[in-house]
Design a protein around this motif. Structure first.
Motif, PDB file in Angstrom:
ATOM      1  N   GLY A  84     -82.666 -40.317 -13.036  1.00 30.05           N
ATOM      2  CA  GLY A  84     -82.590 -41.724 -13.412  1.00 30.05           C
ATOM      3  C   GLY A  84     -81.259 -42.068 -14.052  1.00 30.05           C
ATOM      4  N   ALA A  85     -80.767 -41.164 -14.893  1.00 33.14           N
ATOM      5  CA  ALA A  85     -79.465 -41.378 -15.540  1.00 33.14           C
ATOM      6  C   ALA A  85     -78.345 -41.363 -14.500  1.00 33.14           C
ATOM      7  N   TYR A  86     -78.433 -40.475 -13.521  1.00 36.72           N
ATOM      8  CA  TYR A  86     -77.417 -40.426 -12.459  1.00 36.72           C
ATOM      9  C   TYR A  86     -77.373 -41.771 -11.726  1.00 36.72           C
ATOM     10  N   ILE A  87     -78.545 -42.288 -11.396  1.00 37.49           N
ATOM     11  CA  ILE A  87     -78.611 -43.574 -10.693  1.00 37.49           C
ATOM     12  C   ILE A  87     -78.007 -44.671 -11.567  1.00 37.49           C
ATOM     13  N   ALA A  88     -78.387 -44.716 -12.847  1.00 37.64           N
ATOM     14  CA  ALA A  88     -77.843 -45.742 -13.750  1.00 37.64           C
ATOM     15  C   ALA A  88     -76.330 -45.594 -13.907  1.00 37.64           C
ATOM     16  N   ASP A  89     -75.852 -44.362 -14.019  1.00 38.20           N
ATOM     17  CA  ASP A  89     -74.411 -44.111 -14.174  1.00 38.20           C
ATOM     18  C   ASP A  89     -73.612 -44.574 -12.958  1.00 38.20           C
ATOM     19  N   ASN A  90     -74.226 -44.506 -11.790  1.00 39.63           N
ATOM     20  CA  ASN A  90     -73.492 -44.711 -10.542  1.00 39.63           C
ATOM     21  C   ASN A  90     -73.820 -46.011  -9.819  1.00 39.63           C
ATOM     22  N   CYS A  91     -74.505 -46.923 -10.486  1.00 37.90           N
ATOM     23  CA  CYS A  91     -74.782 -48.216  -9.850  1.00 37.90           C
ATOM     24  C   CYS A  91     -74.047 -49.324 -10.593  1.00 37.90           C
ATOM     25  N   ASP A  92     -73.906 -50.457  -9.912  1.00 33.56           N
ATOM     26  CA  ASP A  92     -73.348 -51.656 -10.530  1.00 33.56           C
ATOM     27  C   ASP A  92     -74.449 -52.517 -11.142  1.00 33.56           C
ATOM     28  N   ARG A  93     -75.663 -52.335 -10.647  1.00 36.85           N
ATOM     29  CA  ARG A  93     -76.820 -53.115 -11.086  1.00 36.85           C
ATOM     30  C   ARG A  93     -78.055 -52.257 -10.872  1.00 36.85           C
ATOM     31  N   LEU A  94     -78.993 -52.329 -11.798  1.00 38.71           N
ATOM     32  CA  LEU A  94     -80.228 -51.561 -11.694  1.00 38.71           C
ATOM     33  C   LEU A  94     -81.406 -52.516 -11.547  1.00 38.71           C
ATOM     34  N   LEU A  95     -82.218 -52.289 -10.530  1.00 43.48           N
ATOM     35  CA  LEU A  95     -83.484 -53.007 -10.388  1.00 43.48           C
ATOM     36  C   LEU A  95     -84.565 -52.140 -11.017  1.00 43.48           C
ATOM     37  N   ALA A  96     -85.374 -52.726 -11.877  1.00 38.27           N
ATOM     38  CA  ALA A  96     -86.415 -51.981 -12.579  1.00 38.27           C
ATOM     39  C   ALA A  96     -87.771 -52.622 -12.328  1.00 38.27           C
ATOM     40  N   VAL A  97     -88.609 -51.931 -11.596  1.00 40.07           N
ATOM     41  CA  VAL A  97     -89.991 -52.375 -11.401  1.00 40.07           C
ATOM     42  C   VAL A  97     -90.740 -51.830 -12.608  1.00 40.07           C
ATOM     43  N   TRP A  98     -90.849 -52.686 -13.633  1.00 37.67           N
ATOM     44  CA  TRP A  98     -91.245 -52.226 -14.959  1.00 37.67           C
ATOM     45  C   TRP A  98     -92.128 -53.241 -15.652  1.00 37.67           C
ATOM     46  N   ASP A  99     -93.205 -52.747 -16.222  1.00 37.05           N
ATOM     47  CA  ASP A  99     -94.136 -53.606 -16.947  1.00 37.05           C
ATOM     48  C   ASP A  99     -93.704 -53.863 -18.394  1.00 37.05           C
ATOM     49  N   GLY A 100     -92.554 -53.330 -18.803  1.00 39.08           N
ATOM     50  CA  GLY A 100     -92.035 -53.567 -20.142  1.00 39.08           C
ATOM     51  C   GLY A 100     -92.571 -52.628 -21.201  1.00 39.08           C
ATOM     52  N   ARG A 101     -93.445 -51.733 -20.819  1.00 46.16           N
ATOM     53  CA  ARG A 101     -94.040 -50.812 -21.785  1.00 46.16           C
ATOM     54  C   ARG A 101     -93.214 -49.532 -21.897  1.00 46.16           C
ATOM     55  N   PRO A 102     -93.384 -48.790 -22.991  1.00 48.38           N
ATOM     56  CA  PRO A 102     -92.637 -47.535 -23.147  1.00 48.38           C
ATOM     57  C   PRO A 102     -92.966 -46.535 -22.035  1.00 48.38           C
ATOM     58  N   ALA A 103     -92.026 -45.657 -21.764  1.00 48.70           N
ATOM     59  CA  ALA A 103     -92.232 -44.607 -20.769  1.00 48.70           C
ATOM     60  C   ALA A 103     -93.383 -43.704 -21.202  1.00 48.70           C
TER      61      ALA A 103
END
Length: 159
Positions: free
Chosen positions: A109-128
Motif C-alpha cells: 500500500g505504501a509503494y502504491i501511495a509513494d508512486n501515484c499522483d492520486r490515490l482512490l480509496a474505497v473506504w468507509d472511513g473507519r480505522p484499519a
C-alpha cells in the motif's frame, strides 16, 4: 503520464457497487492523456479498479506484496480474476516479502501511495482492522500530501 493508485476494502456491500463503479469510471475514463493504474489486485476494490482502469485504456502496474500472495485467494473466482488481471498488466513490482503478512500488505500500500499522483480509496472511513488496511494507507498517503479521493456510499457499513 498520470499515475493513479488504489486502496480499498475487500468486502464491499452490494448496494455500494454501482456508486463505486461510477466514481471510478468518472476518474479513470475522464482523464486525458496516458495513465498508469497501480493495484495489488486484492479481491474487492483493487480488482474492480483494475478492471475499470484497463477498460479506460490505462496501463496496469501490479504490486505483489509477497511471494505467497496468490495462496491467500481462497475463493476460486477471486483467484481466477487475480490471475487474469495480472496477466494483463504492463508491469509488475514484486516486493521482497516471502510471506503475506500485515507488514507486506502495508509495504504494498505504501509503494502504491509513494508512486501515484492520486490515490482512490474505497473506504468507509473507519480505522484499519490490521496493519496495512485501507485506513492506514489513506493516512500514509495524506501524510505524504497526496490527493486522496474517498469513494463510499454514506450510511453503508462493510461486513
Amino acid at each position: 503520464m498520470k499515475r493513479i493508485g488504489v486502496t480499498g476494502h475487500r468486502d464491499i456491500p452490494p448496494e455500494a457497487h454501482a456508486h463505486i463503479r461510477a466514481v471510478m469510471r468518472a476518474v479513470l475514463c475522464g482523464h486525458e492523456g496516458s495513465m498508469e493504474a497501480l493495484s495489488s489486485l486484492a479481491a474487492g476494490a483493487d480488482q474492480l479498479f483494475a478492471d475499470i482502469a484497463l477498460a479506460c485504456g490505462a496501463e496496469l502496474t501490479v504490486v505483489i506484496p509477497s511471494g505467497d500472495y496468490e495462496d491467500g485467494f481462497t475463493v476460486p473466482d477471486e483467484l481466477a480474476r487475480y490471475q487474469y488481471l495480472r496477466g494483463r498488466a504492463n508491469r509488475e513490482v514484486q516486493l521482497s516479502f516471502p510471506y503475506s503478512t500485515d507488514e507486506a500488505y502495508y509495504a504494498a500500500g505504501a509503494y502504491i501511495a509513494d508512486n501515484c499522483d492520486r490515490l482512490l480509496a474505497v473506504w468507509d472511513g473507519r480505522p484499519a482492522r490490521g496493519l496495512g488496511g485501507t485506513g492506514d494507507i489513506v493516512r500514509y498517503a495524506r501524510d505524504l500530501g497526496k490527493p486522496v479521493t474517498v469513494i463510499w456510499r454514506e450510511g453503508l457499513e462493510r461486513s
